[in-house]
Design a protein around this motif. Structure first.
Motif, PDB file in Angstrom:
ATOM      1  N   THR A 193       1.129  -1.328  -0.188  1.00 18.44           N
ATOM      2  CA  THR A 193      -0.425  -0.200  -0.009  1.00 18.44           C
ATOM      3  C   THR A 193       0.502   1.491   0.259  1.00 18.44           C
ATOM      4  O   THR A 193       0.747   2.474  -0.670  1.00 18.44           O
ATOM      5  N   ALA A 194       2.267   1.510   0.598  1.00 17.70           N
ATOM      6  CA  ALA A 194       3.122   2.885   1.014  1.00 17.70           C
ATOM      7  C   ALA A 194       3.314   1.981  -0.748  1.00 17.70           C
ATOM      8  O   ALA A 194       4.031   3.535  -1.016  1.00 17.70           O
ATOM      9  N   LEU A 195       3.794   1.785  -0.904  1.00 21.05           N
ATOM     10  CA  LEU A 195       5.043   1.539  -2.733  1.00 21.05           C
ATOM     11  C   LEU A 195       3.296   2.358  -3.940  1.00 21.05           C
ATOM     12  O   LEU A 195       3.934   2.274  -4.992  1.00 21.05           O
ATOM     13  N   THR A 196       2.226   2.103  -3.170  1.00 18.16           N
ATOM     14  CA  THR A 196       1.533   2.206  -4.284  1.00 18.16           C
ATOM     15  C   THR A 196       0.832   4.016  -4.035  1.00 18.16           C
ATOM     16  O   THR A 196       0.636   4.512  -5.165  1.00 18.16           O
ATOM     17  N   GLY A 197       1.448   3.958  -3.026  1.00 27.68           N
ATOM     18  CA  GLY A 197       1.160   6.229  -3.039  1.00 27.68           C
ATOM     19  C   GLY A 197       2.912   6.250  -3.891  1.00 27.68           C
ATOM     20  O   GLY A 197       2.876   7.840  -4.320  1.00 27.68           O
ATOM     21  N   TRP A 198       4.283   5.936  -3.990  1.00 30.98           N
ATOM     22  CA  TRP A 198       4.868   5.596  -4.603  1.00 30.98           C
ATOM     23  C   TRP A 198       4.765   5.894  -5.463  1.00 30.98           C
ATOM     24  O   TRP A 198       4.865   7.445  -6.993  1.00 30.98           O
ATOM     25  N   PHE A 199       3.948   4.949  -6.908  1.00 30.45           N
ATOM     26  CA  PHE A 199       2.879   5.484  -7.885  1.00 30.45           C
ATOM     27  C   PHE A 199       2.382   6.448  -8.258  1.00 30.45           C
ATOM     28  O   PHE A 199       2.898   6.870  -9.430  1.00 30.45           O
ATOM     29  N   VAL A 200       2.028   6.442  -7.570  1.00 31.44           N
ATOM     30  CA  VAL A 200       0.941   8.453  -7.582  1.00 31.44           C
ATOM     31  C   VAL A 200       1.282   9.596  -7.852  1.00 31.44           C
ATOM     32  O   VAL A 200       0.862   9.869  -8.476  1.00 31.44           O
ATOM     33  N   ILE A 201       2.348   9.748  -6.899  1.00 27.98           N
ATOM     34  CA  ILE A 201       3.760  10.409  -7.150  1.00 27.98           C
ATOM     35  C   ILE A 201       3.675  10.472  -8.380  1.00 27.98           C
ATOM     36  O   ILE A 201       4.611  11.307  -9.036  1.00 27.98           O
ATOM     37  N   GLY A 202       4.643   9.155  -9.026  1.00 29.13           N
ATOM     38  CA  GLY A 202       5.306   9.240 -10.431  1.00 29.13           C
ATOM     39  C   GLY A 202       4.705   9.659 -10.996  1.00 29.13           C
ATOM     40  O   GLY A 202       4.616  10.099 -12.141  1.00 29.13           O
ATOM     41  N   HIS A 203       2.878   9.593 -10.494  1.00 21.52           N
ATOM     42  CA  HIS A 203       1.794   9.277 -12.171  1.00 21.52           C
ATOM     43  C   HIS A 203       2.043  11.046 -12.300  1.00 21.52           C
ATOM     44  O   HIS A 203       1.145  11.649 -12.767  1.00 21.52           O
ATOM     45  N   ASP A 204       1.600  11.539 -10.638  1.00 20.00           N
ATOM     46  CA  ASP A 204       1.599  13.022 -11.177  1.00 20.00           C
ATOM     47  C   ASP A 204       2.930  13.682 -11.931  1.00 20.00           C
ATOM     48  O   ASP A 204       2.439  15.009 -12.262  1.00 20.00           O
ATOM     49  N   CYS A 205       3.981  13.310 -11.264  1.00 18.73           N
ATOM     50  CA  CYS A 205       5.092  13.444 -11.451  1.00 18.73           C
ATOM     51  C   CYS A 205       4.662  13.682 -13.661  1.00 18.73           C
ATOM     52  O   CYS A 205       5.380  14.358 -14.530  1.00 18.73           O
ATOM     53  N   GLY A 206       4.415  12.125 -14.216  1.00 20.47           N
ATOM     54  CA  GLY A 206       3.365  12.433 -15.291  1.00 20.47           C
ATOM     55  C   GLY A 206       3.014  12.885 -16.140  1.00 20.47           C
ATOM     56  O   GLY A 206       3.226  13.462 -17.030  1.00 20.47           O
ATOM     57  N   HIS A 207       2.057  13.246 -15.195  1.00 21.23           N
ATOM     58  CA  HIS A 207       1.080  14.650 -15.865  1.00 21.23           C
ATOM     59  C   HIS A 207       1.839  16.033 -16.279  1.00 21.23           C
ATOM     60  O   HIS A 207       1.195  16.683 -15.446  1.00 21.23           O
ATOM     61  N   ARG A 208       2.954  16.275 -15.321  1.00 18.57           N
ATOM     62  CA  ARG A 208       4.041  16.720 -14.554  1.00 18.57           C
ATOM     63  C   ARG A 208       2.991  18.161 -13.757  1.00 18.57           C
ATOM     64  O   ARG A 208       2.830  19.186 -14.253  1.00 18.57           O
ATOM     65  N   SER A 209       2.024  17.553 -13.106  1.00 19.48           N
ATOM     66  CA  SER A 209       1.251  18.196 -12.060  1.00 19.48           C
ATOM     67  C   SER A 209       1.885  18.517 -10.774  1.00 19.48           C
ATOM     68  O   SER A 209       1.774  18.601  -9.757  1.00 19.48           O
ATOM     69  N   PHE A 210       3.208  17.476  -9.978  1.00 15.46           N
ATOM     70  CA  PHE A 210       4.287  17.903  -9.032  1.00 15.46           C
ATOM     71  C   PHE A 210       4.526  18.821  -8.449  1.00 15.46           C
ATOM     72  O   PHE A 210       4.037  19.186  -7.788  1.00 15.46           O
ATOM     73  N   ALA A 211       5.538  19.631  -9.764  1.00 17.36           N
ATOM     74  CA  ALA A 211       6.206  20.151  -9.608  1.00 17.36           C
ATOM     75  C   ALA A 211       6.255  21.194 -10.925  1.00 17.36           C
ATOM     76  O   ALA A 211       5.141  20.604 -12.154  1.00 17.36           O
ATOM     77  N   ASN A 212       6.408  22.671 -10.531  1.00 17.36           N
ATOM     78  CA  ASN A 212       6.407  23.576 -12.091  1.00 17.36           C
ATOM     79  C   ASN A 212       7.674  23.359 -13.281  1.00 17.36           C
ATOM     80  O   ASN A 212       7.301  23.528 -14.115  1.00 17.36           O
ATOM     81  N   ARG A 213       8.418  22.957 -12.423  1.00 18.24           N
ATOM     82  CA  ARG A 213       9.662  23.088 -13.650  1.00 18.24           C
ATOM     83  C   ARG A 213       9.998  21.043 -13.826  1.00 18.24           C
ATOM     84  O   ARG A 213       9.901  20.086 -12.763  1.00 18.24           O
ATOM     85  N   ARG A 214       9.839  21.299 -15.520  1.00 20.21           N
ATOM     86  CA  ARG A 214      10.005  19.753 -15.998  1.00 20.21           C
ATOM     87  C   ARG A 214      10.880  19.080 -15.363  1.00 20.21           C
ATOM     88  O   ARG A 214      10.554  18.332 -14.800  1.00 20.21           O
ATOM     89  N   TRP A 215      11.923  19.110 -14.393  1.00 20.05           N
ATOM     90  CA  TRP A 215      13.417  18.390 -14.845  1.00 20.05           C
ATOM     91  C   TRP A 215      12.661  18.020 -13.118  1.00 20.05           C
ATOM     92  O   TRP A 215      13.486  16.595 -13.120  1.00 20.05           O
ATOM     93  N   LEU A 216      11.920  18.442 -12.178  1.00 22.60           N
ATOM     94  CA  LEU A 216      11.657  18.028 -11.034  1.00 22.60           C
ATOM     95  C   LEU A 216      11.201  16.786 -10.978  1.00 22.60           C
ATOM     96  O   LEU A 216      10.723  15.825 -10.265  1.00 22.60           O
ATOM     97  N   ASN A 217      10.087  17.200 -12.168  1.00 23.39           N
ATOM     98  CA  ASN A 217       8.751  16.282 -12.137  1.00 23.39           C
ATOM     99  C   ASN A 217       9.757  15.113 -12.829  1.00 23.39           C
ATOM    100  O   ASN A 217       9.313  13.878 -12.495  1.00 23.39           O
TER     101      ASN A 217
END
Length: 205
Positions: free
Chosen positions: A83-107
């Motif tokens: 379940t904890a690792l599912t959270g890792w995927f959710v964060i990576g998913h948001d990075c893939g959508h460029r919605s985690f951070a404003n900077r692309r390199w950080l995503n």
């Protein structure tokens, strides 16, 4: 299929306070976006990084539990860690959508770090996931939606028997998620000229 919205949200004529039902082909993306509050488009850096810290901390705690917990508690530790690792995927998913951070390199950086322990290739997944959103529920184009076709079902091996759905969808989906995206080529012709899916289902069942 239809999309249901409240009267006035799409600028159409209200029908005495009743909910308006618009045919899906008449609704454009910009119309849907207008119905969403501006807050949903605002990136919250504190919330994003707290999510990273929480997911990493929970995964570490889960692995510690797997190492030191008595054998009868291991199933609980496995479920907790997964379940904890599912959270890792959710964060990576948001990075893939460029919605985690404003900077692309950080995503890209956070997305790679989150997907690495899950055996997911970040950029390959991101490109295929974009295709999924562009061709959602389009047969032979949506790489996240692959229903069994009659001819595929009829050609299944005898050993699959009545468990074709379980074999093809559950086990096949689990296996091909990380491995298939390592094998698939993400470049090349447009989706209209090739099927953007990996045939693990046919290999398995």
């Amino acid at each position: 299929m239809v999309a249901t919205v409240e009267p006035g949200q799409l600028g159409g004529a209200a029908d005495s306070g009743n909910v308006l039902t618009h045919a899906l082909e008449d609704v454009r993306l910009r119309d849907v976006l207008r119905t969403l509050p501006k807050e949903v488009f605002a990136k919250n850096r504190l919330k994003a990084w707290l999510g990273v810290v929480a997911s990493v901390t929970m995964a570490i705690a889960g692995y510690v539990a797997i190492v030191f917990a008595p054998w009868y508690l291991l199933p609980l530790a496995w479920i907790f860690t997964g379940t904890a690792l599912t959270g890792w995927f959710v964060i990576g998913h948001d990075c893939g959508h460029r919605s985690f951070a404003n900077r692309r390199w950080l995503n890209d950086l956070v997305g790679h770090l989150m997907f690495l322990p899950l055996l997911y290739p970040f950029h390959s997944w991101r490109i295929l996931h974009d295709k999924h959103h562009k061709h959602t529920n389009k047969l032979a184009y949506d790489n996240a939606w692959e229903p069994f076709l009659p001819e595929t079902f009829d050609e299944r091996p005898v050993w699959c028997g009545g468990d074709t759905v379980v074999c093809g969808n559950a086990f096949g989906g689990w296996l091909r998620s990380p491995i298939g995206r390592c094998c698939i080529l993400t470049g090349g012709p447009s989706p209209a000229k090739r099927a953007p899916t990996f045939g693990f289902r046919r290999c398995l069942c």
